[in-house]
Design a protein around this motif. Structure first.
Motif, PDB file in Angstrom:
ATOM      1  N   ILE A 140       0.848  -1.204   0.000  1.00  0.00           N
ATOM      2  CA  ILE A 140       0.000   0.000   0.000  1.00  0.00           C
ATOM      3  C   ILE A 140       0.882   1.252   0.000  1.00  0.00           C
ATOM      4  CG2 ILE A 140      -1.640   1.349   1.388  1.00  0.00           C
ATOM      5  CD1 ILE A 140      -2.818  -1.369   2.344  1.00  0.00           C
ATOM      6  N   VAL A 183       1.258   4.354  -2.738  1.00  0.00           N
ATOM      7  CA  VAL A 183       1.167   5.782  -2.388  1.00  0.00           C
ATOM      8  C   VAL A 183       2.443   6.507  -2.834  1.00  0.00           C
ATOM      9  CG1 VAL A 183       1.012   7.409  -0.459  1.00  0.00           C
ATOM     10  CG2 VAL A 183      -0.432   5.384  -0.480  1.00  0.00           C
ATOM     11  N   LYS A 192      -6.765  -0.239   9.112  1.00  0.00           N
ATOM     12  CA  LYS A 192      -6.221  -0.538   7.782  1.00  0.00           C
ATOM     13  C   LYS A 192      -6.605   0.539   6.788  1.00  0.00           C
ATOM     14  CE  LYS A 192      -5.612  -5.497   7.745  1.00  0.00           C
ATOM     15  NZ  LYS A 192      -6.077  -6.745   7.241  1.00  0.00           N
ATOM     16  N   LEU A 242      -4.564   3.760   7.427  1.00  0.00           N
ATOM     17  CA  LEU A 242      -3.113   3.656   7.251  1.00  0.00           C
ATOM     18  C   LEU A 242      -2.610   4.307   5.970  1.00  0.00           C
ATOM     19  CD1 LEU A 242      -0.527   2.525   8.501  1.00  0.00           C
ATOM     20  CD2 LEU A 242      -0.918   0.442   7.203  1.00  0.00           C
ATOM     21  N   PRO A 243      -3.221   3.964   4.796  1.00  0.00           N
ATOM     22  CA  PRO A 243      -2.711   4.602   3.573  1.00  0.00           C
ATOM     23  C   PRO A 243      -2.863   6.113   3.603  1.00  0.00           C
ATOM     24  CG  PRO A 243      -4.407   2.948   3.072  1.00  0.00           C
ATOM     25  CD  PRO A 243      -4.285   3.016   4.533  1.00  0.00           C
ATOM     26  N   SER A 276       0.116   8.632   3.275  1.00  0.00           N
ATOM     27  CA  SER A 276       0.203   9.607   2.189  1.00  0.00           C
ATOM     28  C   SER A 276       0.364  11.015   2.732  1.00  0.00           C
ATOM     29  CB  SER A 276      -1.022   9.517   1.280  1.00  0.00           C
ATOM     30  OG  SER A 276      -2.169   9.755   2.019  1.00  0.00           O
ATOM     31  N   MET A 328       3.888  11.419   3.865  1.00  0.00           N
ATOM     32  CA  MET A 328       4.816  11.553   2.746  1.00  0.00           C
ATOM     33  C   MET A 328       4.660  12.910   2.075  1.00  0.00           C
ATOM     34  SD  MET A 328       6.464   8.946   3.104  1.00  0.00           S
ATOM     35  CE  MET A 328       7.607   9.375   1.817  1.00  0.00           C
ATOM     36  N   VAL A 329       3.416  13.361   1.951  1.00  0.00           N
ATOM     37  CA  VAL A 329       3.191  14.682   1.341  1.00  0.00           C
ATOM     38  C   VAL A 329       3.878  15.746   2.179  1.00  0.00           C
ATOM     39  CG1 VAL A 329       1.435  16.421   0.847  1.00  0.00           C
ATOM     40  CG2 VAL A 329       1.060  14.061   0.153  1.00  0.00           C
ATOM     41  N   LEU A 355       6.393  15.300   4.130  1.00  0.00           N
ATOM     42  CA  LEU A 355       7.835  15.098   3.967  1.00  0.00           C
ATOM     43  C   LEU A 355       8.334  15.746   2.697  1.00  0.00           C
ATOM     44  CD1 LEU A 355      10.217  13.484   5.277  1.00  0.00           C
ATOM     45  CD2 LEU A 355       9.717  11.693   3.638  1.00  0.00           C
ATOM     46  N   VAL A 356       7.589  15.471   1.606  1.00  0.00           N
ATOM     47  CA  VAL A 356       7.994  16.013   0.312  1.00  0.00           C
ATOM     48  C   VAL A 356       7.911  17.536   0.327  1.00  0.00           C
ATOM     49  CG1 VAL A 356       7.372  16.185  -2.117  1.00  0.00           C
ATOM     50  CG2 VAL A 356       7.379  13.974  -0.989  1.00  0.00           C
TER      51      VAL A 356
END
Lengths: 350, 266
Positions: A140, A144, B3, B6-7, B11, B14-15, B17-18
């Motif tokens: 998953i 992403v 669950k 989690l994604p 995300s 990560m967004v 982070l980026v």
């Protein structure tokens, strides 16, 4: 080399013979989590998922090799279409590679969901159930990361992380396939290890770690466009150690140094297995496979430079790297299971 | 529940982070320094640009052949392309090099501001080529990107001093509009679907720029002054010359490129 086997012999041949004479110790069936064959379907499914993952890594490598990563600018949609209804006639140019990668990735994601559910339903070993959950989490997260790398126009850290997580996920699936194999569940033969400065399990672990680091360097090199920062081989910018004129040269050269380290460790591992454990095909076969793969990998690396990153050798280099990692990982798992008494004793309880 | 979240959490993480790592290191969108034409000052009167610099971009020797294009990956392109299509990198006619961006690179009044044209510049994707291949525009001037093809294109600006963008145009006659805030020469544009499709934009904060035409000729209208003029080509790099022009003056400035000249990322 100090040997503590029952009948030490001065010659290597003698050592092998004495090794062969030892009766392999098998774990008792009742110690195992399930009877052999109980979950053969799950094992086969895990193997199938692993094969599909290897194919996915190849397809992903093609996306980078053909510089098609941004040919589909949106995510999770494809030019506004639902990914699965995107017309086949529009799979042209770079879209073909990028969209194929997305479809294959979705398929592997789907397989991983099934694998995880199946493992949770059938497996009695709790740690293995959690391992499958880890694989699902990884796939998953990988999806992403793939989306983010598209939306943020291929930032090198994210693209590199995406490439490395692919290898980690591959290893997780390989591990599930190994742990669900009837061979593993019925108990691998236990081998008395020799007293050596570096034990085989430790050597295999070091080799696997080195291959993984090398894959990180390779991914970093690809995603920072440093693949031709040193355009000659075997020399580097005409020298053995090139002038470090840029970060790209440093990254590229680090990958070459990594290749030397990995090759040394693989050769060392192979010699150790061939000398002391050649009668155990569970160890000898992956060690031999690693030797073959590292030879192919070195040739592909050279070809990648000589052909100025031609698509096929470059992508094959990525795939062979993944296969090398998985083989090394497999050998490490088996070495730990067969040569580490503590682990062998615990295996049934795990 | 866990669950499903989690994604999303991953995300978001990560967004963040980026976004955090993305930094604005390439952002050069700083206000212009104070001066006669700075905010609070006046916009330059273009009627004062009465001096003319004309010239030719010559090419010495035999021009290298352009790369052949393999269009079979997209049947539409293969069908609509000319016979034996090639890239448009080197275009020489009458000994003159086309598609060279010629611009005043130094000598303009510091802090001067210039009116931004409201007329959009247009780049068209036609028969799987960009038309024009090289063009110039001003900062904040609208750029229209059109797809005249019955196939998908993405327009991907590989900017360094402006935010990059990557926009898909899956439908014929689709038009997207954008602007660039910061001067940048060159600003490459490419289509990742069709690797051969590439264009170069010169983005300036002044109006004294042009692109060499057939025969390598060019003309610049400038106010009287002492200028450094630069000629940039995608393959052969850039060359600079000095020129001084007076009121209603006419000066000739000739650049010359050859096969040994090499392009540099400016």
């Amino acid at each position: 080399m100090k040997v503590i086997s029952a009948s030490p012999s001065p010659s290597a041949r003698g050592r092998r013979d004495s090794q062969a004479k030892r009766e392999p110790v098998r774990a008792k069936p009742q110690q195992m989590a399930g009877a052999p064959g109980e979950c053969i379907g799950l094992h086969r499914f895990a193997l199938f998922t692993a094969v599909c993952t290897a194919f996915l890594i190849f397809v992903g490598g093609l996306v980078t090799s053909t510089e098609s990563g941004l040919s589909v600018p949106d995510w999770p949609t494809t030019y506004g279409w639902n990914m699965f209804t995107f017309p086949l006639s529009k799979w042209v140019g770079g879209i073909f590679y990028e969209h194929t990668h997305r479809i294959v990735a979705s398929f592997v994601g789907f397989l991983t969901v099934i694998l995880t559910v199946w493992t949770w339903l059938e497996e009695k070993r709790a740690w293995l159930r959690w391992l499958s959950a880890a694989a699902l989490t990884a796939v998953i997260l990988q999806g992403v990361l793939g989306g983010i790398t598209v939306l943020f126009l291929l930032p090198a850290p994210i693209s590199t992380l995406h490439a490395c997580l692919a290898q980690t996920f591959f290893c997780l699936v390989i591990a599930i396939a190994v742990f669900t194999s009837p061979q593993w569940k019925s108990g691998l033969p236990l081998v008395r290890s020799r007293a050596e400065s570096v034990s085989l399990p430790a050597l295999c672990a070091a080799t696997t770690a080195a291959v993984y680091v090398q894959l990180i360097l390779g991914a970093l090199m690809r995603h920072t466009a440093a693949g031709l920062a040193i355009p000659d081989f075997p020399l580097a910018l005409g020298h053995i150690i090139p002038p470090f004129t840029s970060n790209k040269v440093m990254i590229h050269f680090a990958h070459r140094v990594g290749a030397v380290v990995v090759t040394t460790l693989i050769v060392w591992t192979f010699i150790r297995v061939a000398r002391s454990y050649s009668d155990y095909s569970l160890l000898f076969r992956p060690a031999l496979t690693m030797m073959v793969l590292v030879g192919i990998q070195l040739a592909l690396g050279a070809l990648t430079v000589w052909s100025a990153k031609s698509i096929i050798p470059t992508t094959a280099h990525v795939l062979t790297g993944a296969l090398l990692l998985s083989t090394s990982f497999l050998l490490a798992l088996r070495a730990y299971a067969m040569l580490t008494v503590k682990l062998a004793n615990c295996r049934g309880a795990l | 529940m866990h669950k499903r979240s989690l994604p999303l959490c991953a995300s978001l993480l990560m967004v963040a982070l980026v976004a955090g790592c993305g930094g604005g290191s390439n952002e050069t969108n700083v206000p212009p320094p104070g001066g006669p034409g700075a905010p609070g000052g006046t916009t330059f009167d273009m009627s004062k640009a009465n001096a003319t610099i004309t010239g030719k971009i010559s090419f010495e020797g035999t021009p290298p052949p352009n790369d052949k294009i393999q269009m079979s990956a997209d049947p539409y392109c293969a069908q609509h392309a000319a016979q034996n299509p090639t890239t448009e990198t080197v275009k020489v006619s009458d000994g003159g090099l086309e598609n060279v961006i010629v611009f005043v690179s130094s000598g303009l009044s510091a802090g001067a501001t210039y009116a931004t044209p409201t007329t959009p510049v247009e780049i068209n994707q036609e028969n799987c080529h960009y038309t024009p291949h090289v063009f110039t525009m001003m900062t904040n001037q609208p750029l229209k990107v059109k797809n005249s093809d019955m196939t998908l294109h993405n327009i991907h600006a590989w900017a360094e001093k402006n935010p990059q963008f990557n926009v898909g145009q899956p439908v014929k006659d689709m038009v997207s509009e954008t602007k660039f805030k910061n001067p940048e020469v060159p600003l490459p544009v490419r289509c990742d679907v069709h690797k051969w499709m590439g264009a170069f934009i010169g983005v300036f904060d002044h109006p004294f720029h042009t692109v060499s035409k057939s025969g390598g000729s060019f003309e610049l209208k400038v106010p009287p002054g002492n200028y450094e003029v630069t000629a940039w080509h995608e393959k052969f790099g850039k060359k600079t010359m000095m020129v001084q022009v007076g009121d209603n003056d006419k000066k000739e400035l000739n650049f010359s490129f050859n096969t040994n000249d090499k392009g540099t990322a400016d």
